[in-house]
Design an enzyme around this catalytic site. Structure first.
Site, PDB file in Angstrom:
ATOM      1  CE1 TYR A  89      -4.318  -2.227   1.936  1.00  0.00           C
ATOM      2  CE2 TYR A  89      -4.547   0.076   0.022  1.00  0.00           C
ATOM      3  CZ  TYR A  89      -4.859  -1.709   0.816  1.00  0.00           C
ATOM      4  OH  TYR A  89      -6.501  -2.372   0.846  1.00  0.00           O
ATOM      5  CB  THR A 145      -9.186  18.825  15.814  1.00  0.00           C
ATOM      6  OG1 THR A 145      -9.865  18.178  15.779  1.00  0.00           O
ATOM      7  CG2 THR A 145      -7.553  18.459  15.197  1.00  0.00           C
ATOM      8  NE  ARG A 190      -1.603  10.560 -14.065  1.00  0.00           N
ATOM      9  CZ  ARG A 190      -2.823  10.134 -14.663  1.00  0.00           C
ATOM     10  NH1 ARG A 190      -2.598   9.272 -14.219  1.00  0.00           N
ATOM     11  NH2 ARG A 190      -3.686  10.826 -15.377  1.00  0.00           N
ATOM     12  CG  ASP A 250      -1.783  15.598 -12.257  1.00  0.00           C
ATOM     13  OD1 ASP A 250      -2.153  14.816 -11.914  1.00  0.00           O
ATOM     14  OD2 ASP A 250      -0.838  14.721 -13.415  1.00  0.00           O
ATOM     15  CB  THR A 280      -9.465  -2.010   4.025  1.00  0.00           C
ATOM     16  OG1 THR A 280      -8.954  -2.587   3.540  1.00  0.00           O
ATOM     17  CG2 THR A 280      -8.431  -1.434   5.291  1.00  0.00           C
ATOM     18  CG  PHE A 315      -8.672  20.976 -12.445  1.00  0.00           C
ATOM     19  CD1 PHE A 315      -8.391  22.344 -13.132  1.00  0.00           C
ATOM     20  CD2 PHE A 315      -9.967  20.718 -12.267  1.00  0.00           C
ATOM     21  CE1 PHE A 315      -9.534  22.205 -13.823  1.00  0.00           C
ATOM     22  CE2 PHE A 315     -10.797  20.876 -12.435  1.00  0.00           C
ATOM     23  CZ  PHE A 315     -11.159  22.106 -13.492  1.00  0.00           C
ATOM     24  CB  THR A 321      -8.770  -6.299  13.774  1.00  0.00           C
ATOM     25  OG1 THR A 321      -8.701  -7.232  11.526  1.00  0.00           O
ATOM     26  CG2 THR A 321      -7.502  -6.968  13.721  1.00  0.00           C
ATOM     27  CG  HIS A 380     -16.628  16.866   6.587  1.00  0.00           C
ATOM     28  ND1 HIS A 380     -15.982  17.981   6.025  1.00  0.00           N
ATOM     29  CD2 HIS A 380     -16.624  16.578   8.207  1.00  0.00           C
ATOM     30  CE1 HIS A 380     -15.641  18.276   7.225  1.00  0.00           C
ATOM     31  NE2 HIS A 380     -15.425  17.807   8.115  1.00  0.00           N
ATOM     32  CB  THR A 427      -6.124  -0.469  -3.300  1.00  0.00           C
ATOM     33  OG1 THR A 427      -7.242  -0.637  -1.982  1.00  0.00           O
ATOM     34  CG2 THR A 427      -5.893   1.314  -3.558  1.00  0.00           C
ATOM     35  CB  SER A 429      -8.642  13.869  27.457  1.00  0.00           C
ATOM     36  OG  SER A 429      -7.471  14.311  26.648  1.00  0.00           O
ATOM     37  CG  MET A 480      -2.532  22.166 -12.416  1.00  0.00           C
ATOM     38  SD  MET A 480      -4.089  21.319 -11.270  1.00  0.00           S
ATOM     39  CE  MET A 480      -3.586  20.762  -9.871  1.00  0.00           C
ATOM     40  CB  SER A 540      -1.292   9.985  19.149  1.00  0.00           C
ATOM     41  OG  SER A 540      -2.133  10.918  19.219  1.00  0.00           O
ATOM     42  CB  SER A 569      -8.731  -4.578   0.699  1.00  0.00           C
ATOM     43  OG  SER A 569      -9.292  -5.387   1.196  1.00  0.00           O
ATOM     44  CG  ASN A 580      -5.402  -6.395   5.238  1.00  0.00           C
ATOM     45  OD1 ASN A 580      -6.100  -5.665   4.275  1.00  0.00           O
ATOM     46  ND2 ASN A 580      -4.307  -6.867   6.204  1.00  0.00           N
ATOM     47  CE1 TYR A 588     -14.055  16.149   9.707  1.00  0.00           C
ATOM     48  CE2 TYR A 588     -12.644  15.804  11.694  1.00  0.00           C
ATOM     49  CZ  TYR A 588     -13.538  16.538  10.859  1.00  0.00           C
ATOM     50  OH  TYR A 588     -13.175  18.511  10.855  1.00  0.00           O
ATOM     51  CG  HIS A 611      -8.954  24.980   5.125  1.00  0.00           C
ATOM     52  ND1 HIS A 611      -8.942  24.931   5.911  1.00  0.00           N
ATOM     53  CD2 HIS A 611      -9.749  24.248   4.965  1.00  0.00           C
ATOM     54  CE1 HIS A 611      -9.416  24.020   6.840  1.00  0.00           C
ATOM     55  NE2 HIS A 611     -10.335  23.709   5.692  1.00  0.00           N
ATOM     56  CG  PHE A 612      -8.855  21.615   0.190  1.00  0.00           C
ATOM     57  CD1 PHE A 612      -9.656  22.228  -0.923  1.00  0.00           C
ATOM     58  CD2 PHE A 612      -7.828  20.847  -0.253  1.00  0.00           C
ATOM     59  CE1 PHE A 612     -10.015  22.456  -1.945  1.00  0.00           C
ATOM     60  CE2 PHE A 612      -7.651  21.474  -2.090  1.00  0.00           C
ATOM     61  CZ  PHE A 612      -8.528  21.729  -3.155  1.00  0.00           C
ATOM     62  CG  HIS A 613      -3.311  21.624  -1.318  1.00  0.00           C
ATOM     63  ND1 HIS A 613      -4.841  22.902  -2.290  1.00  0.00           N
ATOM     64  CD2 HIS A 613      -2.982  20.545  -2.527  1.00  0.00           C
ATOM     65  CE1 HIS A 613      -4.661  22.010  -3.149  1.00  0.00           C
ATOM     66  NE2 HIS A 613      -3.712  21.042  -3.306  1.00  0.00           N
ATOM     67  CG  ASN A 635      -3.531  -3.277   5.986  1.00  0.00           C
ATOM     68  OD1 ASN A 635      -3.811  -4.568   5.890  1.00  0.00           O
ATOM     69  ND2 ASN A 635      -4.233  -2.985   4.474  1.00  0.00           N
ATOM     70  CE  LYS A 642      -7.550  12.879  18.602  1.00  0.00           C
ATOM     71  NZ  LYS A 642      -6.832  12.005  18.422  1.00  0.00           N
ATOM     72  CD  GLU A 648     -11.072   9.827   1.760  1.00  0.00           C
ATOM     73  OE1 GLU A 648     -12.320   8.825   2.483  1.00  0.00           O
ATOM     74  OE2 GLU A 648     -10.734   9.885   1.256  1.00  0.00           O
ATOM     75  CB  THR A 664     -11.622   1.672   0.903  1.00  0.00           C
ATOM     76  OG1 THR A 664     -11.052   2.407  -0.045  1.00  0.00           O
ATOM     77  CG2 THR A 664     -11.311   2.842   1.177  1.00  0.00           C
ATOM     78  CG  ASP A 669      -2.263 -11.167   8.643  1.00  0.00           C
ATOM     79  OD1 ASP A 669      -3.040  -9.670   8.277  1.00  0.00           O
ATOM     80  OD2 ASP A 669      -1.860 -11.285   8.572  1.00  0.00           O
TER      81      ASP A 669
END
Lengths: 213, 689, 118
Positions: free
Chosen positions: B93, B391, B103, B107, B236, B135, B243, B316, B181, B347, B111, B331, B177, B174, B320, B451-453, B156, B394, B318, B233, B167
């Site tokens: 994976y 968050t 790849r 791209d 998985t 894009f 498990t 959304h 992918t 906590s 861009m 952690s 899966s 597994n 997370y 923001h999302f990047h 995994n 954390k 996804e 997925t 396992d």
């Protein structure tokens, strides 16, 4: 909390360690398989909920075409519902027979379940064919797309279930009711009961509510 | 016979994909030529091709491109392709993710370059049609074939080891899966050279993605590639939830699991709950495109907004799914490299579960501007602000873990610190966007892109790279080179800020996303800075490649002989590096959190008197299985056939895949036994060394 | 993964062995209750037994009841000591289903009301 023998973990002696809080070590294979399949069933139910949501949202979008009230035949729906419900019953009795290692009775109940499931599919297929013939096929409107997809996906699941049942009965014939086969039958009956649960949602929300509106 | 597939599908008229294909081909030929000219074949054959040494084997397959050399295939088949070992699958994976990063990143550079030069009268070098595909492919590849494989690969590899078991619950599943992918990745790569890809953006909104406006194969590539890998997925998710909840070492109660396992549990619960929604949504769009249904069409009662709604109900959770395992990695890294237990384990667990549940209550913030009323927008805006709280908790926990710890500044720790700063900024801009009136200005602007990047690179990528550096020695028996690791970190950090801070500013100045041509020349300086940032990140990727190359070449100097290179706290560090196939000869008995740390401190394994060899028993391990690979092969056939409307081939593919599954499901002999005597021999050799 | 079948407190939906409630009686009782719920649903929707605006609520309640009958009598949910994981998984699933369906209905109704008619 002393340990009686050196590291008896692989034989799973319970030492009273953290019972109920998950400290008992790896679960037996039957539990693992059944729980895993239960999780898969829940994911399938979530997929159905996406289709339900789409149906609910599109149910009013008839685009000038026929509505549910005009198309649904509730007598057939009742018969379908009874077929599927009774097939769940015979499935349960079949599961009991399998657990009690009674192959004869198991084959009987498996056959009954199959026949009832096939009857359900036959009625549903005729309903679909009738609707298409009337020009109320899935490409007529958003409502019909939602209807055919939701009910049709359920039907595809039932069909897969019947094919899977034949496959499992073949395994019983060839290999007998041993542990591995019983685990698979367990998964199958979980699947079959879940399909009946989904159908309760379908006949309530699609047929009864749609007809009432 | 071949549906709508014709020779016109090969983009002879589009130089870039052909150059890409040609480039790859030339590289392969050059390598083979070099090997021949230098006379390396006898050495290669003797020392590598026929080697059965674990370390050599582990090293060789990192260099996936050389696999075409003959003689390697039987080994590959036996040890990797049909492997159901979670460690091998995890490595595969991660390899998939890192290769697809190349790849996805090409791209990105294309861009950035286009936007840097196509200002005013300049047209750039990418026509709009091509730019749109780039894009779309960039987003799809980065989310589905880079971030997801990296995160799933780490889970995994590490989760069963951390749980103290041998396992996952369903090892053959597994393998299925992973290969499904890979199928999706293959299809999306094929779209580069046969036909074209979607031009709709990575979200594929109708009505643009409907037949009326995207009649060609592009959207079908997108849909089938993601649908097939989505099934992998989902499986998985089922596997790991089972498990983590049902297979743990004795004594490992829920509150003694490593935090990475908690985040893996939350992430996989989200997979199980969210991916079916995507499956349903894509089914509906596929039915629209293939059978003329009207879910999302403009006419006959379709409702395009429902697609957006359902897509983001998946989308959304996804994100997370991607970030929670990264949190888990951090952690582990924070605790290990500061020599202290994680601050407030309880906590952390609560925050993880809180994020898991809340992530399903915020999805409308992706389409505040679509026209819902104030009450709906307000509800989701408030929920989106609330989800920042766990968050934040954390972040404080990581800080307090580091505080007064004896911190060892290895590469993973640099990524941790970089993450804490970068991700917090990204999260803050997210909370800003969660306010609907602000979002009305900034929706679909460059600010959103930044923001999302910010959160994906600062969170997921840094987490994946930290995990990669952290667990690499466990997987391969030697640590990665530190200098190159740190160099790659600094490039990624500086590159990120250079590349995306300008985008925040540009967003506020009014620049929208996905622009092939820049209308306002005053934006160009910032875009040039962004281009510089992209190049610096590219250097970071080159540093990673260098790190791998150098690490392999000088691995003898950094061998991990103890299995515990970082003075770790969790159970995986109690095994050898790499662990034996069965992970633990005797399942460890767990009495505390950080079970391995406790063992080291108390000088003994719990339950085992000192100096006494444990009573080994026979171990049943799952057999290898070709089912995953073969099913995926037929999934490729089916997917390609459906995309190109080659109906007979699609039927063949589906039936063959079904037959494979049924055939694999028939056998009962799924396991082989390793005798206690063999185990004893292997363990003595390992411990004696 | 040890392959050994040993006594274990845990239960999973549908597991028949060690299951005190798995019996012909429980299945028959479940069938009877489900038939009753089904007939009631049809009656409620086709007659004026309930005040008409309340019919959807009545149908939903009956549907939940029948689903509950299925879960308890056919899938033996809730009938074993350490059942927590199964119930929790179900609760999680129910939550997601609720959020997706009601969330979508609320959102799309809101959007439809605010957007131009097609």
């Amino acid at each position: 909390m002393t340990i009686a023998t050196i590291d008896t973990v692989s034989t799973g002696v319970r030492t009273g360690l953290a019972r109920g809080r998950g400290g008992g070590g790896p679960a037996p294979k039957r539990i693992v398989v059944a729980y895993g399949f239960w999780i898969f069933i829940l994911s399938d139910i979530v997929m159905f909920s996406g289709l339900f949501a789409a149906y609910a949202v599109l149910s009013g979008n008839t685009a000038g075409g026929p509505t549910g009230a005009e198309l649904f035949n509730l007598r057939n729906v009742f018969i379908e519902t009874m077929c599927l419900l009774f097939s769940s019953y015979t499935c349960g009795l079949g599961a009991l027979s399998a657990e009690r290692r009674q192959p004869g009775r198991f084959y009987l109940f498996a056959a009954l379940t199959f026949v009832l499931g096939a009857a359900f599919l036959f009625i549903e297929a005729s309903e679909f064919a009738g609707m298409v013939a009337k020009g109320a096929g899935p490409s007529r409107s958003g409502f019909l797309s939602g209807f055919f997809t939701l009910v049709g996906t359920h039907g595809v699941h039932v069909t897969s279930g019947l094919i899977w049942l034949i496959y499992l009965v073949a395994q019983v014939v060839v290999k007998g009711l041993r542990a591995a086969v019983l685990r698979r039958l367990l998964c199958w009956s979980l699947f079959w009961h879940a399909l009946d649960i989904v159908w309760v949602g379908v006949f309530t929300l699609v047929y009864l509510m749609g007809d009432f509106r | 016979m071949l549906g709508r597939l014709t020779w016109a599908a090969i983009p002879f008229d589009q130089p870039l994909p052909l150059y890409a294909m040609g480039g790859v081909g030339i590289v392969i030929l050059a390598v083979l030529a070099l090997v021949t000219v230098k006379g390396w074949w006898p050495y290669l054959w003797r020392e590598w091709i026929t080697s059965v040494d674990h370390k050599r084997i582990g090293v060789m397959y990192v260099i996936l491109g050389l696999v075409t050399v003959k003689g390697w295939w039987p080994y590959l088949w036996r040890e990797w392709i049909t492997s159901v070992d979670h460690k091998r699958i995890g490595v595969m994976y991660v390899i998939l993710g890192l290769v697809m990063l190349l790849r996805g990143y090409s791209d990105a550079i294309m861009m950035r370059t286009q936007q840097a030069i196509a200002v005013g009268n300049a047209q750039g070098y990418l026509p709009p049609d091509h730019y749109d595909q780039i894009f779309s492919a960039h987003g799809s590849i980065m989310i589905f074939f880079v971030a997801m494989p990296l995160v799933i690969g780490l889970m995994n590899f590490a989760v069963p080891l951390q749980l103290g078991v041998r396992d996952v619950a369903f090892p053959t599943l597994n393998s299925v899966s992973f290969w499904l992918t890979a199928t999706g990745a293959l299809l999306i790569n094929v779209s580069l050279v046969i036909g074209s890809f979607a031009r709709t953006g990575w979200m594929g909104y109708p009505p643009l993605s409907e037949l009326a406006f995207s009649p060609d194969e592009g959207v079908d590539y997108y849909l089938w590639s993601l649908q097939i890998s989505g099934i992998g997925t989902l499986l998985t998710g089922v596997n790991f939830v089972t498990t983590i909840l049902k297979l743990r070492a004795p004594g490992m109660t829920y509150m003694r699991m490593p935090v990475f396992c908690w985040t893996a549990l939350a992430s996989n619960l989200l997979i199980v709950a969210a991916f079916p929604i995507l499956t349903a949504t894509f089914v509906m769009l596929l039915l629209d495109r293939y059978l003329g249904f009207h879910f999302f069409t403009n006419d006959a009662g379709g409702n395009q907004m429902m697609y957006v709604n359902l897509f983001w109900a998946w989308g959304h959770p996804e994100v997370y799914i991607l970030i929670l395992p990264a949190f888990g990695v951090f952690s582990e890294v924070a605790a290990t490299f500061s020599g202290k237990g994680l601050f407030s384990y309880r906590s952390m667990v609560l925050a993880t579960l809180g994020i898991c549940i809340l992530s399903f209550m915020v999805w409308l913030h992706h389409f505040f501007t679509m026209g819902a009323g104030a009450d709906v927008n307000a509800f989701f805006g408030i929920m989106s602000a609330i989800i920042a709280v766990p968050t934040g908790a954390k972040v404080f926990n990581w800080l307090f873990t580091l505080y007064r710890g004896r911190i060892v500044f290895k590469t993973p720790v640099l990524f941790l610190v970089g993450f804490m700063v970068t991700f917090v900024i990204g999260g803050l801009t997210g909370v800003l966007l969660a306010v609907p009136p602000v979002d009305f200005v900034l929706h679909n602007s460059a600010f959103l892109v930044a923001h999302f990047h910010n959160v994906i690179i600062g969170g997921v990528v840094y987490g994946a790279l930290a995990g990669y550096n952290y667990w690499f020695p466990k997987a391969f028996g030697f640590t990665l080179d530190e200098w190159w690791g740190k160099a790659s970190f600094w490039c990624w950090l500086i590159g990120f800020y250079l590349a995306f801070t300008p985008l925040y500013v540009l967003g506020l100045m009014g620049m929208t996303r996905r622009l092939q041509h820049i209308p306002d020349p005053s934006w160009q300086p910032l875009l040039l800075v962004a281009e510089a940032g992209a190049i610096v990140i590219f250097c970071g990727i080159l540093c990673q490649i260098a790190q791998l190359y150098v690490s392999i070449r000088t691995r003898e100097q950094r061998l991990d002989l103890t299995g515990d290179p970082w003075n770790g706290r969790t159970l995986e560090w109690s095994t050898s590096s790499p662990p034996p196939a069965y992970n633990y000869a005797v399942l460890p008995r767990v009495e505390t959190i950080d079970a391995f740390w406790h063992k080291k401190r108390s000088g003994r394994a719990p339950g085992v008197p000192v100096g006494v060899e444990p009573a080994y028993e026979n171990i049943e391990m799952p057999r290898n299985s070709p089912a995953g690979f073969i099913t995926a092969f037929f999934a490729v056939v089916m997917g390609f056939a459906l995309i190109w409307h080659i109906w007979w081939m699609a039927i063949v593919g589906v039936l063959a895949a079904a037959v494979t599954v049924l055939a694999a499901g028939w056998s009962d002999e799924r396991e082989h036994e390793i005798s206690a005597a063999q185990i004893a021999q292997m363990e003595r050799a390992r411990l004696g060394a | 993964m040890d392959g050994s079948e040993r006594v274990f407190d845990d239960r999973t939906p549908g597991v028949e062995e060690h299951e005190p409630t798995a019996s012909v009686l429980s299945y028959t009782a479940g069938l009877a209750l489900a038939i009753l719920a089904t007939i009631l649903s049809f009656v409620v929707s086709q007659t004026h037994l309930l005040w008409p605006p309340g019919i959807p609520v009545g149908l939903i309640v009956l549907a939940f009841a029948q689903i509950g009958v299925h879960l308890v009598f056919f899938l033996h949910l809730g009938s074993a000591p350490d059942n927590t994981n199964n119930i929790l998984a179900l609760a999680f699933g129910v939550l997601i289903v609720f959020l997706v369906i009601t969330g979508s209905i609320w959102i799309i109704a809101n959007l439809n009301a605010n957007m131009m008619p097609m």
